[in-house]
Design an enzyme around this catalytic site. Structure first.
Site, PDB file in Angstrom:
ATOM      1  N   LYS A 283      30.664  29.745  43.004  1.00 28.13           N
ATOM      2  CA  LYS A 283      31.040  30.164  41.922  1.00 28.13           C
ATOM      3  C   LYS A 283      30.514  29.575  40.539  1.00 28.13           C
ATOM      4  CE  LYS A 283      35.430  30.613  39.217  1.00 28.13           C
ATOM      5  NZ  LYS A 283      37.009  30.546  39.511  1.00 28.13           N
ATOM      6  N   ARG A 293      39.746  36.020  31.737  1.00 31.54           N
ATOM      7  CA  ARG A 293      40.686  34.924  31.232  1.00 31.54           C
ATOM      8  C   ARG A 293      41.715  35.467  30.061  1.00 31.54           C
ATOM      9  NH1 ARG A 293      35.684  30.859  30.759  1.00 31.54           N
ATOM     10  NH2 ARG A 293      35.574  30.078  33.245  1.00 31.54           N
ATOM     11  N   LYS A 305      33.906  24.468  32.083  1.00 24.91           N
ATOM     12  CA  LYS A 305      33.889  24.275  33.654  1.00 24.91           C
ATOM     13  C   LYS A 305      32.891  23.969  34.273  1.00 24.91           C
ATOM     14  CE  LYS A 305      38.170  27.194  33.613  1.00 24.91           C
ATOM     15  NZ  LYS A 305      38.976  28.220  34.569  1.00 24.91           N
ATOM     16  N   GLU A 321      26.635  24.437  49.140  1.00 27.23           N
ATOM     17  CA  GLU A 321      28.003  24.782  49.302  1.00 27.23           C
ATOM     18  C   GLU A 321      28.539  25.619  50.136  1.00 27.23           C
ATOM     19  OE1 GLU A 321      30.348  23.770  47.151  1.00 27.23           O
ATOM     20  OE2 GLU A 321      29.359  22.920  45.141  1.00 27.23           O
ATOM     21  N   LYS A 336      30.193  34.519  42.904  1.00 24.69           N
ATOM     22  CA  LYS A 336      30.996  35.025  41.785  1.00 24.69           C
ATOM     23  C   LYS A 336      30.032  34.388  40.456  1.00 24.69           C
ATOM     24  CE  LYS A 336      35.286  35.195  39.010  1.00 24.69           C
ATOM     25  NZ  LYS A 336      36.620  34.661  39.045  1.00 24.69           N
ATOM     26  N   SER A 362      35.080  40.611  35.839  1.00 23.91           N
ATOM     27  CA  SER A 362      35.316  41.258  34.664  1.00 23.91           C
ATOM     28  C   SER A 362      34.328  41.700  33.668  1.00 23.91           C
ATOM     29  CB  SER A 362      36.548  40.413  33.838  1.00 23.91           C
ATOM     30  OG  SER A 362      36.189  39.338  33.625  1.00 23.91           O
ATOM     31  N   TYR A 401      37.163  45.792  40.291  1.00 19.14           N
ATOM     32  CA  TYR A 401      38.375  46.510  39.633  1.00 19.14           C
ATOM     33  C   TYR A 401      38.033  47.867  39.602  1.00 19.14           C
ATOM     34  CZ  TYR A 401      38.795  41.485  37.873  1.00 19.14           C
ATOM     35  OH  TYR A 401      38.799  40.306  37.980  1.00 19.14           O
TER      36      TYR A 401
END
Length: 416
Positions: A283, A293, A305, A321, A336, A362, A401
């Site tokens: 991510k 968000r 972040k 990871e 992502k 998004s 989505y």
């Protein structure tokens, strides 16, 4: 188009004039608005010119008024002639033979996307109405009854999996995010509702603290630092509480070190050995998350972040990871965002035997919507192509989505 000079009465020049006419019309159409989808579709289906083309190509340049190069002439011609005098490129392997008809293309297609590959993200809130998300046209924060209706409609179209994202009231948010594991919280009630009405539905839950945090971060904060191990303590409580509510898959998206092992041990120790872990393995600290968000009202309260999400410049790091998550007990690995990170999807696919998921996030969704609303792209075509690209890159699972709408398009086309 209107000719300004008389057209000579001979067949060759009439053909040339017709060609000029066709070329002019084509140029005009090329700059016409893209809503003329039927014209494009007809051409693709074999319409257009119906006049026979002379395969010998003899004499076609006789009346040009200048000397054109003849590829069939000379001692070393670029183009040969076959037994019937037709122009012939001496090429044995012709990949276009496998593209010559819809039936052939379907027979040799390497990657096929089905609605069963989708996980459908649903935004929910504790209100008795739905609320449009301005930066994500077509998406809403659903009331719980509306969420249940949306699940039922998507199931009818073959979409089997759903992931829930809550918009939590600000009065419930704290630094420790204790609302995340409230058994009467909105996500827990939503899980029970879906499982009671549609037990066959696969319910995925987000394991992260940011929707419940008054700091807007994925973990517990102290002096501007996200506390890794204390955060994982809270995530274990959240995952177990979601499993108790009936979820099928937990999806930790927090990017804290060691959280997969801790969550796996917490679930197993409580008897939830059949609850799967879909880990947000790679991510990235991406600029593509803004509309999401907005939907959750979970923008970081300070800073960014980047101390826990991956650097967009790094590809090999995703393999570290992935190896850790697999060793710690993850059942599936996620990348992502999706489209800007197809190379990372392929790296994970080539280096892991676990199923790979891609999140069509998004920002990607919003860009397609914006272009399509302006008539710059054909929405159906570009969305289905995008989803196929994920599959081609190596994704087994696609969070999008567009899940319900894409499934409807597939049904309308008779694909499924």
């Amino acid at each position: 188009f209107k000719a300004t000079t008389p057209i000579p009465n001979n067949t060759a020049n009439m053909k040339i004039s017709a060609a000029i006419l066709a070329s002019t019309i084509a140029c005009v159409n090329a700059f016409a608005p893209v809503q003329h989808a039927s014209r494009v579709t007809n051409l693709a289906m074999g319409a257009g010119n119906t006049e026979p083309v002379d395969p010998t190509m003899n004499g076609i340049d006789d009346n040009l008024g200048y000397e054109a190069f003849d590829p069939t002439a000379g001692d070393t011609p670029a183009v040969a002639r076959n037994n019937h005098g037709g122009v012939w490129v001496q090429q044995r392997a012709r990949p276009r033979r496998n593209r010559k008809s819809p039936g052939i293309r379907a027979m040799v297609r390497e990657n096929i996307v089905t609605p069963a590959n989708f996980i459908y993200p649903l935004f929910i809130h504790d209100e008795d109405f739905n609320q449009d998300i301005a930066s994500m046209p077509g998406c809403q924060r659903h009331s719980l009854p509306s969420m249940l209706k949306e699940v039922g409609e998507a199931l009818e179209l073959g979409v089997k999996s759903f992931v829930l994202f809550p918009k939590v009231d600000d009065t419930l948010k704290t630094n420790l995010a204790c609302e995340a594991y409230n058994p009467e919280g909105i996500v827990h009630r939503a899980i029970r509702m879906i499982k009671a009405e549609y037990p066959e539905a696969i319910v995925v839950t987000d394991v992260a603290l940011d929707p419940y945090s008054n700091q807007g971060h994925d973990g517990v904060v102290e002096n501007g630092v996200i506390l890794n191990d204390i955060t994982i303590n809270q995530l274990c409580k959240q995952a177990v509480s979601q499993a108790r509510a009936g979820c099928d898959i937990v999806a930790p998206s927090d990017m804290q070190d060691g959280r997969v092992k801790a969550i796996r041990d917490a679930l197993d120790s409580e008897g939830f050995t059949n609850v799967s872990i879909l880990s947000y393995t790679a991510k990235y600290a991406s600029a593509y998350y803004g509309p999401f968000r907005d939907a959750l009202d979970s923008h970081p309260g300070f800073g960014d972040k980047k101390t826990y999400q991956q650097d967009p410049a790094n590809g090999r790091e995703a393999l570290i990871e992935a190896a850790l998550d697999a060793a710690e007990g993850a059942d599936m690995l996620m990348v992502k965002p999706g489209m800007p990170y197809l190379d990372v999807i392929r790296r994970l696919k080539d280096n892991s035997n676990l199923p790979i998921a891609a999140y069509h996030v998004s920002g990607e969704y919003a860009m397609l919507k914006a272009a399509c609303e302006r008539g710059w792209l054909n929405e159906k075509d570009v969305v289905l192509e995008t989803l196929t690209c994920f599959k081609r890159a190596g994704a087994d699972i696609i969070l999008t989505y567009y899940a319900k709408q894409a499934a409807q398009w597939m049904k309308d086309d008779g694909i499924f």
